[in-house]
Design an enzyme around this catalytic site. Structure first.
Site, mmCIF file in Angstrom:
data_model
loop_
_atom_site.group_PDB
_atom_site.id
_atom_site.type_symbol
_atom_site.label_atom_id
_atom_site.label_comp_id
_atom_site.label_asym_id
_atom_site.label_seq_id
_atom_site.Cartn_x
_atom_site.Cartn_y
_atom_site.Cartn_z
ATOM 1 N N TYR A 48 8.231 8.117 4.016
ATOM 2 C CA TYR A 48 9.279 8.822 4.206
ATOM 3 C C TYR A 48 9.638 9.970 3.219
ATOM 4 O O TYR A 48 10.908 10.188 3.337
ATOM 5 C CB TYR A 48 9.604 7.997 4.936
ATOM 6 C CG TYR A 48 9.227 7.167 6.079
ATOM 7 C CD1 TYR A 48 9.878 7.928 7.480
ATOM 8 C CD2 TYR A 48 8.529 6.046 6.309
ATOM 9 C CE1 TYR A 48 8.393 7.088 7.973
ATOM 10 C CE2 TYR A 48 7.857 5.165 6.718
ATOM 11 C CZ TYR A 48 7.747 5.642 8.219
ATOM 12 O OH TYR A 48 7.911 5.170 9.149
ATOM 13 N N ARG A 76 24.012 10.738 -6.763
ATOM 14 C CA ARG A 76 24.137 9.906 -5.681
ATOM 15 C C ARG A 76 25.059 8.752 -5.155
ATOM 16 O O ARG A 76 26.028 8.834 -4.594
ATOM 17 C CB ARG A 76 22.742 8.934 -5.932
ATOM 18 C CG ARG A 76 22.504 9.456 -4.417
ATOM 19 C CD ARG A 76 21.091 8.698 -3.924
ATOM 20 N NE ARG A 76 20.012 9.958 -3.746
ATOM 21 C CZ ARG A 76 18.803 9.958 -4.305
ATOM 22 N NH1 ARG A 76 18.374 9.039 -4.526
ATOM 23 N NH2 ARG A 76 18.164 10.972 -3.822
ATOM 24 N N ALA A 86 3.060 3.297 -5.247
ATOM 25 C CA ALA A 86 2.776 2.189 -6.709
ATOM 26 C C ALA A 86 1.060 1.359 -5.916
ATOM 27 O O ALA A 86 0.975 1.379 -7.366
ATOM 28 C CB ALA A 86 3.864 1.271 -6.674
ATOM 29 N N HIS A 91 19.356 3.056 0.817
ATOM 30 C CA HIS A 91 18.419 3.919 1.018
ATOM 31 C C HIS A 91 17.593 3.390 -0.498
ATOM 32 O O HIS A 91 16.385 3.192 -0.701
ATOM 33 C CB HIS A 91 18.736 5.353 0.018
ATOM 34 C CG HIS A 91 17.651 6.031 -0.276
ATOM 35 N ND1 HIS A 91 16.971 6.552 0.854
ATOM 36 C CD2 HIS A 91 17.662 6.852 -1.579
ATOM 37 C CE1 HIS A 91 15.915 7.362 0.225
ATOM 38 N NE2 HIS A 91 16.143 7.893 -0.971
ATOM 39 N N GLY A 144 11.132 14.911 -3.281
ATOM 40 C CA GLY A 144 9.659 15.509 -4.782
ATOM 41 C C GLY A 144 9.656 14.166 -5.408
ATOM 42 O O GLY A 144 10.226 12.888 -5.599
ATOM 43 N N SER A 157 0.939 -0.896 -0.219
ATOM 44 C CA SER A 157 0.079 -0.120 0.213
ATOM 45 C C SER A 157 0.663 0.717 0.330
ATOM 46 O O SER A 157 0.416 2.502 0.877
ATOM 47 C CB SER A 157 -1.147 0.033 1.612
ATOM 48 O OG SER A 157 -0.271 -0.103 2.127
ATOM 49 N N GLY A 158 2.025 1.627 -0.507
ATOM 50 C CA GLY A 158 2.632 2.292 -0.748
ATOM 51 C C GLY A 158 2.710 3.033 -2.137
ATOM 52 O O GLY A 158 1.432 2.623 -2.719
ATOM 53 N N ASP A 194 10.075 -8.481 0.645
ATOM 54 C CA ASP A 194 9.828 -9.841 0.717
ATOM 55 C C ASP A 194 9.037 -9.618 -1.009
ATOM 56 O O ASP A 194 9.219 -11.623 -1.377
ATOM 57 C CB ASP A 194 8.444 -9.529 1.329
ATOM 58 C CG ASP A 194 8.355 -9.067 2.741
ATOM 59 O OD1 ASP A 194 9.557 -9.556 3.041
ATOM 60 O OD2 ASP A 194 7.742 -8.391 3.400
ATOM 61 N N LYS A 209 1.343 -5.449 4.656
ATOM 62 C CA LYS A 209 1.502 -5.851 6.073
ATOM 63 C C LYS A 209 1.668 -4.560 7.079
ATOM 64 O O LYS A 209 2.167 -3.394 6.357
ATOM 65 C CB LYS A 209 2.855 -6.680 5.899
ATOM 66 C CG LYS A 209 4.227 -6.193 5.651
ATOM 67 C CD LYS A 209 5.132 -7.067 5.313
ATOM 68 C CE LYS A 209 6.359 -6.298 4.974
ATOM 69 N NZ LYS A 209 7.996 -6.919 5.464
HETATM 70 P P1 FAD Z 1 6.673 0.943 -0.496
HETATM 71 O O1 FAD Z 1 5.887 2.963 -0.463
HETATM 72 O O2 FAD Z 1 7.566 0.392 0.538
HETATM 73 O O3 FAD Z 1 5.246 0.394 -0.439
HETATM 74 C C1 FAD Z 1 5.755 -1.583 0.081
HETATM 75 C C2 FAD Z 1 4.240 -1.655 0.555
HETATM 76 O O4 FAD Z 1 4.086 -3.173 0.552
HETATM 77 C C3 FAD Z 1 4.316 -1.605 2.016
HETATM 78 O O5 FAD Z 1 3.184 -1.160 2.293
HETATM 79 C C4 FAD Z 1 4.266 -2.499 2.469
HETATM 80 O O6 FAD Z 1 4.025 -2.967 3.334
HETATM 81 C C5 FAD Z 1 3.820 -4.034 1.881
HETATM 82 N N1 FAD Z 1 4.617 -4.843 2.010
HETATM 83 C C6 FAD Z 1 6.006 -5.697 1.536
HETATM 84 N N2 FAD Z 1 5.976 -6.131 1.638
HETATM 85 C C7 FAD Z 1 4.667 -7.688 2.153
HETATM 86 C C8 FAD Z 1 3.983 -8.910 2.198
HETATM 87 N N3 FAD Z 1 5.169 -9.814 2.053
HETATM 88 N N4 FAD Z 1 2.722 -8.266 3.123
HETATM 89 C C9 FAD Z 1 2.188 -7.918 1.905
HETATM 90 N N5 FAD Z 1 2.324 -6.180 2.745
HETATM 91 C C10 FAD Z 1 4.101 -6.210 1.645
HETATM 92 N N6 FAD Z 1 11.757 8.967 -3.747
HETATM 93 C C11 FAD Z 1 11.393 9.561 -4.588
HETATM 94 O O7 FAD Z 1 10.756 9.910 -5.921
HETATM 95 N N7 FAD Z 1 11.703 10.618 -4.436
HETATM 96 C C12 FAD Z 1 11.802 11.220 -2.795
HETATM 97 O O8 FAD Z 1 11.563 12.690 -2.353
HETATM 98 C C13 FAD Z 1 12.367 10.363 -2.493
HETATM 99 N N8 FAD Z 1 12.538 10.879 -0.501
HETATM 100 C C14 FAD Z 1 12.722 9.083 -0.100
HETATM 101 C C15 FAD Z 1 12.830 9.367 1.152
HETATM 102 C C16 FAD Z 1 12.908 8.237 2.355
HETATM 103 C C17 FAD Z 1 12.966 8.078 3.577
HETATM 104 C C18 FAD Z 1 13.401 7.112 1.484
HETATM 105 C C19 FAD Z 1 13.332 5.750 2.122
HETATM 106 C C20 FAD Z 1 12.280 6.448 0.147
HETATM 107 C C21 FAD Z 1 12.485 7.265 -0.713
HETATM 108 N N9 FAD Z 1 12.043 7.699 -1.860
HETATM 109 C C22 FAD Z 1 12.249 9.190 -2.632
HETATM 110 C C23 FAD Z 1 11.983 6.413 -3.004
HETATM 111 C C24 FAD Z 1 10.411 6.362 -2.597
HETATM 112 O O9 FAD Z 1 10.166 6.733 -1.928
HETATM 113 C C25 FAD Z 1 10.546 5.031 -2.877
HETATM 114 O O10 FAD Z 1 11.096 4.312 -3.405
HETATM 115 C C26 FAD Z 1 8.841 4.432 -3.331
HETATM 116 O O11 FAD Z 1 8.347 4.996 -2.554
HETATM 117 C C27 FAD Z 1 8.610 2.967 -3.096
HETATM 118 O O12 FAD Z 1 7.357 2.833 -3.857
HETATM 119 P P2 FAD Z 1 6.768 1.736 -3.102
HETATM 120 O O13 FAD Z 1 4.930 1.581 -3.238
HETATM 121 O O14 FAD Z 1 7.182 0.535 -4.271
HETATM 122 O O15 FAD Z 1 6.881 0.645 -2.302
HETATM 123 C C1 SIN Z 2 15.772 12.925 -1.077
HETATM 124 O O1 SIN Z 2 14.560 13.859 -0.713
HETATM 125 O O2 SIN Z 2 17.451 12.898 -1.049
HETATM 126 C C2 SIN Z 2 15.387 11.863 -1.779
HETATM 127 C C3 SIN Z 2 14.815 12.087 -2.858
HETATM 128 C C4 SIN Z 2 15.013 10.336 -3.686
HETATM 129 O O3 SIN Z 2 15.226 9.567 -3.121
HETATM 130 O O4 SIN Z 2 14.636 10.656 -4.752
#
Ligand code: FAD
Ligand code: SIN
Length: 519
Positions: free
Chosen positions: A46, A288, A14, A349, A50, A11-12, A220, A36
Site C-alpha cells: 500500500y 509528519r 524486507a 501509520h 515512494g 513477504s513485504g 506479531d 500469513k
Molecule cells: P510489510 O510490508 O508489512 O510485510 C510484513 C509481512 O510479514 C507481511 O507479509 C505479513 O503478512 C507478514 N507477517 C506478519 N506477521 C506474521 C506472522 N506472525 N506470521 C507470518 N507472516 C507474518 N514507506 C515509504 O518509505 N514510502 C511510502 O511511500 C510509504 N507509504 C506507505 C503507505 C501506506 C498506506 C502504509 C501502510 C505504509 C507506507 N509506508 C511507506 C511504510 C512502508 O510501506 C512500510 O514500513 C514497509 O513497507 C514495511 O515493509 P516490511 O517488509 O517491513 O513489512
Molecule cells: C505517503 O505517501 O504519504 C506515505 C509515505 C511514507 O509513509 O513514508
C-alpha cells in the site's frame, strides 16, 4: 517439520529483498518464506509516496538527505546509521530496477522526483501513487523464479524457537532455531527448523483501530521477539500520518499521500484557514509529527471531526497522472478534487521503534535477524522522515545478506520439541476475541493517541491488565488460531507502547505527553 537454511518471516519488501539476494547468491541453500494471508498482503503493497533516495546530485546531496532525516528524528537518530542508509540508497534502488521494478520518469528521461514533508529537496522516486504495489510485484515475480525458495502463504508464525523450548542444551546465550508455524488452512502446527531466522514481519498499525495499515499489521514479530527476550526499544514513537481520508466508522482507512502536499496541496480548516502557516515555516511540508500534532490541536479547538486537503488550485491533468489511485478513490466517494476539498484526519501509520538491531540487522538473540518496519535500527529516532522506510528495508535486507554471506553458521543437531497443545479445548470464543480487540483498540485510541498524559497512560495500563488476563486465559485453553494469536500479540504491543511511553520523560518528535517539559 521443515528444515531450511534461512527462515524468512514475512513477504513485504524486507523479507522478499533478503530472499532474492541470498537465494540467488547460494543456489545450494534453501530459503523458506512463511507469510500469513496472501503472499502480497503487507504494508509494502500500500506504499504510495515512494522511496527517498539521492539521485539528482546537482541540487540534492547525501548531506542534505542526512540532515533532513536527523531533523525529522528530533535528536534521537543514530547518526552513523543515518549516513550509512542514505549513502547506500542509490545502490539499493538500482538493484530494484535490475529486478524489474518500474519508476516514473519525466520528459527528459530522468526519474521523476517527488517531495514530501521534511524533505528539503525533490528526491522521492515513485511509481505513480502505487509505489509499494510495484515493488512487491517485481520482487514476487523474481522470487517465483527461484528453485531453492519455498514461499508458504497462509502460514502464521506463532513463536520463535529458542533455548526456552530446547531444554537439552545449556542456556548460556539465547539462540534462535526457527519457529512454530500454523498452517492457516488445515489448522496444523509444525516446526520450521532454520540455521538463521529473519524476522521481516512489519508494523503494528492495527493496535489502533484507525490506521492506514492493512489487517496483517498486528506486531506479531515484535511480540514474538519480546517473548524470546530480545531487546525492544522506542515503542512510544508511533507515527500518525496527518492525512488519512476521513471515514466516520474509523477502521482501516485510505491514505492521501504526503506527496499530494509535496505537489502543492494546502491543509485548511472548515472555514478555509491554512492553519499550518501558524505552526511551522514549512507549513504543509513540515515533518509528519508536527503536522499531525497541529491537526490534533485544531480539531480539539474547533470540535470538528476532520480538516481538509485543498487540491483545487493544482494542475489537474498532472495531478491525475501522478495520483491516479487517489483521484479515483475520491471520485468513487463523490469527492471531485478539482472542486471539493478532501476530508482528512491523522491515523496510526508507522512504528519508529521495534526490535533492536545492529548495522548487520542482528538482534540481541543469536541467529535471529530483523529488517523492515519490525526493526529498530536507529535511522528514524523520534520520527521517521517520509519515504525512508522502504529505503531502510532495502538497505538492511542487503546488510543481513552481506553478513550471512560472509559468516556461515550451522546449528548443532539438537532436539526441538514439537508444539505442545495437550489439554487444549476447541475454540468457540470468536465473539470474546472480537470484543477484546475492540476494547483494546478503543483503549489505545482514547488513552495512548497523538497526545498522551501520565494519568491517561496509567489508566490505560490498568485497563490493559484486565484485557491481558482475559486473553491469556483464552490462549491457554483454546485451539490456536491466527486471530487469537494476533490479539495476544497486539496486547503485548500495547503493553510495550504504554510502558515505554511512561518511561519517556522528554517530548521528542512523534511523542508528546502533556506532563513532560515542552519540546
Ligand atoms: P510489510 O510490508 O508489512 O510485510 C510484513 C509481512 O510479514 C507481511 O507479509 C505479513 O503478512 C507478514 N507477517 C506478519 N506477521 C506474521 C506472522 N506472525 N506470521 C507470518 N507472516 C507474518 N514507506 C515509504 O518509505 N514510502 C511510502 O511511500 C510509504 N507509504 C506507505 C503507505 C501506506 C498506506 C502504509 C501502510 C505504509 C507506507 N509506508 C511507506 C511504510 C512502508 O510501506 C512500510 O514500513 C514497509 O513497507 C514495511 O515493509 P516490511 O517488509 O517491513 O513489512
Ligand atoms: C505517503 O505517501 O504519504 C506515505 C509515505 C511514507 O509513509 O513514508
Amino acid at each position: 517439520m521443515i528444515t531450511t537454511d534461512y527462515l524468512v518471516i514475512g513477504s513485504g519488501v524486507a523479507g522478499l529483498t533478503f530472499t532474492v539476494k541470498i537465494a540467488e547468491r547460494f543456489s545450494n541453500k534453501t530459503v523458506t518464506i512463511i507469510t500469513k494471508g496472501d503472499e502480497d498482503e503487507s504494508n509494502t503493497k500500500y506504499a504510495q509516496g515512494g522511496v527517498a533516495v539521492v539521485l539528482n546530485k546537482e541540487e540534492d546531496s547525501f548531506q542534505k538527505h542526512i540532515r533532513d532525516t536527523l531533523i525529522a528524528g528530533d535528536g534521537l537518530c543514530d547518526e552513523a546509521v543515518v549516513e550509512m542508509v542514505v549513502n547506500e540508497g542509490p545502490k539499493r534502488f538500482n538493484e530494484l530496477i535490475t529486478w524489474g521494478a518500474n519508476f516514473d520518469t519525466n520528459t527528459a528521461g530522468k526519474f521523476d522526483l517527488g517531495k514530501e514533508g521534511g524533505h528539503s529537496e525533490y528526491r522521492v522516486v515513485h511509481h505513480k501513487d502505487i509505489t509499494g504495489y510495484e515493488i512487491e510485484r517485481a520482487l514476487l515475480q523474481r522470487i517465483h523464479q527461484l528453485k531453492n525458495t519455498k514461499l508458504l502463504p497462509h502460514h502464521f508464525s506463532i513463536d520463535l524457537i529458542t533455548e526456552h523450548q530446547v531444554t537439552s542444551i545449556e542456556k548460556k546465550e539465547t539462540r534462535c532455531y526457527g519457529a512454530y508455524v500454523l498452517d492457516e488452512k488445515t489448522g496444523t502446527i509444525f516446526t520450521v527448523r532454520a540455521n538463521n531466522t529473519i524476522l521481516a514481519s512489519g508494523g503494528i498499525g492495527k493496535v489502533y483501530g484507525h490506521t492506514t495499515n492493512p489487517i496483517i499489521a498486528t506486531g506479531d514479530g515484535i511480540a514474538m521477539a519480546y517473548r524470546a527476550k530480545a531487546l525492544i526499544k522506542d515503542m512510544e514513537f508511533v507515527q500518525f500520518h496527518p492525512t488519512v481520508l476521513y471515514n466516520k466508522e474509523g477502521g482501516s482507512s485510505f491514505l492521501i499521500s504526503e506527496a499530494v502536499r509535496g505537489f502543492g496541496a494546502y491543509l485548511r480548516d472548515k472555514k478555509g484557514h491554512r492553519f499550518m502557516l501558524y505552526y511551522d515555516t514549512r507549513a504543509e511540508l513540515a515533518s509528519r509529527d508536527i503536522v499531525s500534532q497541529s491537526i490534533d490541536k485544531e480539531l480539539k479547538k474547533s470540535g470538528d471531526s476532520c480538516v481538509f486537503l485543498d487540491c483545487t488550485h493544482l494542475d489537474i491533468v498532472a495531478f491525475q497522472k501522478h495520483f491516479p489511485t487517489i483521484y479515483q478513490k475520491c471520485k468513487s466517494l463523490g469527492i471531485d478534487v478539482t472542486k471539493d476539498w478532501i476530508p482528512v484526519v491523522p491515523a496510526s501509520h508507522y512504528l519508529c521503534g521495534g526490535i533492536v538491531v545492529n548495522k548487520y540487522g542482528k538482534t540481541t538473540i543469536q541467529n535471529l535477524f530483523c529488517c523492515g518496519e519490525a526493526s529498530r535500527t536507529g535511522l528514524h529516532g523520534a520520527n521517521r522522515l517520509a519515504s525512508n522506510s522502504l529505503l531502510e528495508a532495502l538497505v538492511y535486507a542487503h546488510n543481513i545478506f552481506k553478513f550471512l554471506s560472509e559468516n556461515n553458521s550451522i546449528h548443532l543437531p539438537i532436539e526441538i520439541p514439537k508444539w505442545n497443545d495437550e489439554g487444549i479445548l476447541l475454540n468457540e470464543e470468536i465473539t470474546v476475541i472480537e470484543n477484546s480487540l475492540k476494547e483494546l483498540q478503543i483503549l489505545m485510541r482514547d488513552y495512548v493517541g497523538i497526545v498522551r498524559s501520565n494519568t491517561r497512560l496509567k489508566i490505560a495500563k490498568k485497563k490493559l491488565d484486565i484485557i491481558y488476563n482475559k486473553v491469556e486465559k483464552l490462549y491457554k485453553t483454546s485451539k490456536i488460531t491466527t486471530v487469537l494469536c494476533e490479539l495476544r500479540n497486539m496486547v503485548t504491543i500495547a503493553y510495550l507502547i504504554i510502558n515505554q511511553s511512561l518511561e519517556r520523560k522528554e517530548n521528542k518528535g512523534g511523542y508528546f505527553n502533556i506532563d513532560n517539559s515542552a519540546k
